[in-house]
Design a protein around this motif. Sequence first.
Motif, mmCIF file in Angstrom:
data_model
loop_
_atom_site.group_PDB
_atom_site.id
_atom_site.type_symbol
_atom_site.label_atom_id
_atom_site.label_comp_id
_atom_site.label_asym_id
_atom_site.label_seq_id
_atom_site.Cartn_x
_atom_site.Cartn_y
_atom_site.Cartn_z
ATOM 1 N N UNK A 14 -50.234 18.721 -1.802
ATOM 2 C CA UNK A 14 -51.649 18.371 -1.700
ATOM 3 C C UNK A 14 -51.994 18.076 -0.247
ATOM 4 N N UNK A 15 -53.127 18.561 0.162
ATOM 5 C CA UNK A 15 -53.616 18.224 1.497
ATOM 6 C C UNK A 15 -55.079 17.826 1.358
ATOM 7 N N UNK A 16 -55.278 16.525 1.383
ATOM 8 C CA UNK A 16 -56.628 16.009 1.150
ATOM 9 C C UNK A 16 -57.593 16.448 2.241
ATOM 10 N N UNK A 17 -57.100 16.402 3.465
ATOM 11 C CA UNK A 17 -57.981 16.736 4.577
ATOM 12 C C UNK A 17 -58.436 18.189 4.534
ATOM 13 N N UNK A 18 -57.463 19.063 4.339
ATOM 14 C CA UNK A 18 -57.803 20.492 4.279
ATOM 15 C C UNK A 18 -58.383 20.870 2.917
ATOM 16 N N UNK A 19 -58.381 19.925 1.983
ATOM 17 C CA UNK A 19 -58.833 20.138 0.605
ATOM 18 C C UNK A 19 -58.088 21.294 -0.061
ATOM 19 N N UNK A 20 -56.761 21.268 0.031
ATOM 20 C CA UNK A 20 -55.996 22.353 -0.599
ATOM 21 C C UNK A 20 -54.919 21.828 -1.555
ATOM 22 N N UNK A 33 -58.077 29.680 -11.509
ATOM 23 C CA UNK A 33 -58.091 28.907 -10.263
ATOM 24 C C UNK A 33 -59.492 28.880 -9.651
ATOM 25 N N UNK A 34 -60.298 29.893 -9.968
ATOM 26 C CA UNK A 34 -61.658 29.920 -9.419
ATOM 27 C C UNK A 34 -62.596 28.924 -10.103
ATOM 28 N N UNK A 35 -62.100 28.267 -11.131
ATOM 29 C CA UNK A 35 -62.909 27.200 -11.731
ATOM 30 C C UNK A 35 -62.956 25.986 -10.805
ATOM 31 N N UNK A 36 -61.900 25.823 -9.999
ATOM 32 C CA UNK A 36 -61.855 24.634 -9.142
ATOM 33 C C UNK A 36 -61.835 24.978 -7.653
ATOM 34 N N UNK A 37 -61.564 26.244 -7.338
ATOM 35 C CA UNK A 37 -61.440 26.615 -5.922
ATOM 36 C C UNK A 37 -62.498 27.636 -5.536
ATOM 37 N N UNK A 38 -63.004 27.531 -4.291
ATOM 38 C CA UNK A 38 -63.939 28.565 -3.841
ATOM 39 C C UNK A 38 -63.240 29.624 -3.006
ATOM 40 N N UNK A 79 -62.593 35.044 -1.986
ATOM 41 C CA UNK A 79 -63.538 33.937 -2.128
ATOM 42 C C UNK A 79 -64.387 34.158 -3.358
ATOM 43 N N UNK A 80 -63.815 34.875 -4.318
ATOM 44 C CA UNK A 80 -64.515 35.033 -5.578
ATOM 45 C C UNK A 80 -65.098 36.408 -5.744
ATOM 46 N N UNK A 129 -55.046 26.916 -3.110
ATOM 47 C CA UNK A 129 -56.411 26.812 -3.619
ATOM 48 C C UNK A 129 -57.219 25.936 -2.679
ATOM 49 N N UNK A 130 -58.353 26.451 -2.224
ATOM 50 C CA UNK A 130 -59.263 25.631 -1.432
ATOM 51 C C UNK A 130 -60.254 25.018 -2.402
ATOM 52 N N UNK A 131 -60.098 23.750 -2.604
ATOM 53 C CA UNK A 131 -60.824 23.064 -3.678
ATOM 54 C C UNK A 131 -62.313 22.913 -3.354
ATOM 55 N N UNK A 132 -63.142 23.162 -4.377
ATOM 56 C CA UNK A 132 -64.597 23.067 -4.224
ATOM 57 C C UNK A 132 -65.025 21.648 -3.857
#
Length: 623
Positions: A64-70, A126-131, A151-152, A172-175
Amino acid sequence: MRKKQFKAESKKLLDMMINSIYTHKEIFLRELISNASDATDKLYFKSLTDTSIDTSALDIRIDLDKEARTITISDHGIGMTPEELETNLGTIAKSDSLNFKNENEGDEKMENIEVIGQFGVGFYSSFMVADKVEVVSKALGADTASRWTSEGADGYTIEPCEKDEVGTVITLHIKENTENDRYDDYLEQYKIQELVKKYSDYIRYPIVMEMTSQVPDPEKEGEYITEVNDEVLNSRVPLWRKSKSEIKDEDYNDFYKQKFYDYTDPALVIHSKTEGQATFDALMFIPQNAPFDFYSKEYEKGLQLYSNGVLIMDKCADLLPDYFSFVKGLVDSADLSLNISREILQHDHQLKIIAKAIDKKIKSELTKLLRKDREKYEEIFKTFGVQLKWGVYADYGMNKDGLKDLLLFKSSNGGYTTLKEYRDRMADSQEDIYYACGESEDKIALLPQCEAVKEKGFEILYFTDDVDEFAIQMLMEYDGKHFANILKDDFDLSTDAEKEAIQKKNEDSKEWLGKMKDLLGDEVTAVKLTNKLGTHAVSLAAEGYVSLEMAKVLSQMPGGDGMKAQLVLEISSAHPIADKLAHADAATLEKYTKILYNQARLIAGLTVDNPTELADSIADLMV
Ligand code: ADP
C-alpha cells in the motif's frame, strides 16, 4: 504509442465496472488475489516436470502506498507474454457473467447494473476502485517483460519494460473519495487485512503485507515504538480440507467461535466430504444457543459458499431448508465457478444437488445423535425443535416424512419421547396415539380428561408448543396409527355398554341440560353428561375440527380475530354435582351454570370474562 481499443464486449463490461454503483466493490481484491493464485498454481504445475523452476518463494504480496494512492499486488506466478496481456486483458475470452447478461438483454431487472456487481468479474473489477491500472508481467521462459496500462474505457497500451523476476505486478491507482464511496479505505492496512481474511483466507500461498504496529519499547517502560514487519494475512489451509483425524475438537470449536461470532462451543459439528454427483466439503455447526436475532425478521439463514477455498457468497440461503435455518457453516466445492451470480446460483443444478446432500447429511447426523447421545440431542431439540416441527407443517407437509422421526414430545411416560418409542409402547388394544395440549406439561397432566386415560394405562403426548397440533394434523398418522386429541368432545374410551348408559342418562337429563345450554347461549354448543372425567366435576371439550389450542393460536394470527373453537361443557355424571343440578331451582341452576362454565374455562386455560362475579358467586356459596 498507439492506444488499442478494448473488444466490444469487454468494453461493455468495463463500462459497467467503471460506473458500478454496486456496494460490494471490495471484491476486486478477491478477484486479483485469485488470479495471482491461479497463475502461481500454473507455475507450480510446470515445476513438477521442470526442475529448473524455482518454487521456493511463491508468496503473493500486497503493498500500500497512501501518498501515491496505490495498491500493488505482486505474484511469482507464470506471468503473461505481451500477446497474452493482449488477449487476456484486452478481451474477455469467456465470461459467464457477460454471457448471462447478454442472454437476458431486454429484461429490465437484468439491465440493472446491480446485477453485474454481484459477480466475480475477474480482472476488470479493479476498475470499480481504480481509475488507472498497470499490469507489469514477465512470462515464464521470456527474456523481456511488458507493461499493460489502462485508464478505463478509452483503451489500453502495451509496452516493453524491465522486470527481473517471472510473475505479475498489478498496480491500482485508487479513485478519489466520492460522496457515496470511501475509496481511501482501500489504502488502509486494516481494511486490506480484513478483506483478505474475509474472502481469501484459504488461498494456499501466503499473502504477505507489510504491517505497521505499535509495540512496547524494550528500553523505555510505558513507551511504544513503531515496528514494521511483513505479515502473512491468510490462514492458508482450510480446516475443512484437512482430514478429520488431523483435527481436534478444540480446532473445530475455535474455528466455529471465531468465524460465526459465538461465545460458546457448538453443540454439534458436522464435517463431511462428499464425492459423486457433486464434490464438496461441508463443515457445519449446530449452536448451543439460538443466535440472538434468530426469531427476528433480520435473521438470515444460509451457509457460506466457497469455490476452491475462495469465498463466493457469505450466506447462501438456498443451501439450507428453513427447518435447518439454525445450522451455521460452509460448503466448499470445486464444481462452482467463481464467476457466478446469485441469480445464476438459484438455478444452478450443481447447487441443488449440494443442497439436497446437505439436507440429508444433517438429518442423518441428527438421527445418529438421537441414537447415540440422547441427552445431547434433547438439548439441541429444546433449543431448535420447534423449527423441525414447523418443518413438518410447512409447505403442505412436503418434508414431513424426512422429519417425523427427529421429533420429540413430552409425554405422560416422563421426559421426551419420539413417535416411534411411543408407538412401540402402545398396547394392542390402543387404537390411536393420544395427545393433549396445554401451556405446560404440568398443567396438562392435571387436566380432568387425562386422569381417565392414564388410569386405563395409556400414554399421552403433552403438546406445549403452538405448532405441535398443527404439525401432527399434517402428519395425519404415524406407522398406521392416527392421532387423537383427548380434549375433544368425541374422544371416548368407554365400552359400548358404558356409552349406552351415559346416552340414557343424557336423555333423562335433557330438560335441565337444555336449560343450562340456554343460560350459556352462544358460549357453548351443548351441555352434556360424561363419564370420562374421572373424579373431576367439569371440563370443556372442543367439537369439530378446530381444537381449543388451535383456536388459541389461530386467534393470535393476523386476520384470526374472533377465531373460536366450538365448545361443549361436560359434566361428570359420577360427580354429586350432577345430582345437585338435576334438582336445582331456576335461580340456583343459573348461578351454578355460570360458576361451572367459568371454572371449566379456567381449567382449559381460557380467560374468564368477569372474574369478580365468579369470585363473588363462590364466596356467596361459602357464607
Ligand atoms: P478469469 O480469471 O475468470 O479467467 P480475468 O479477467 O480475471 O478472468 O483474467 C483473465 C485472464 O488473464 C486469466 O484467465 C489469466 O489467464 C490472465 N491473468 C489475470 N491475472 C493474471 C496474473 N496475475 N498472472 C497471470 N495471468 C493472469
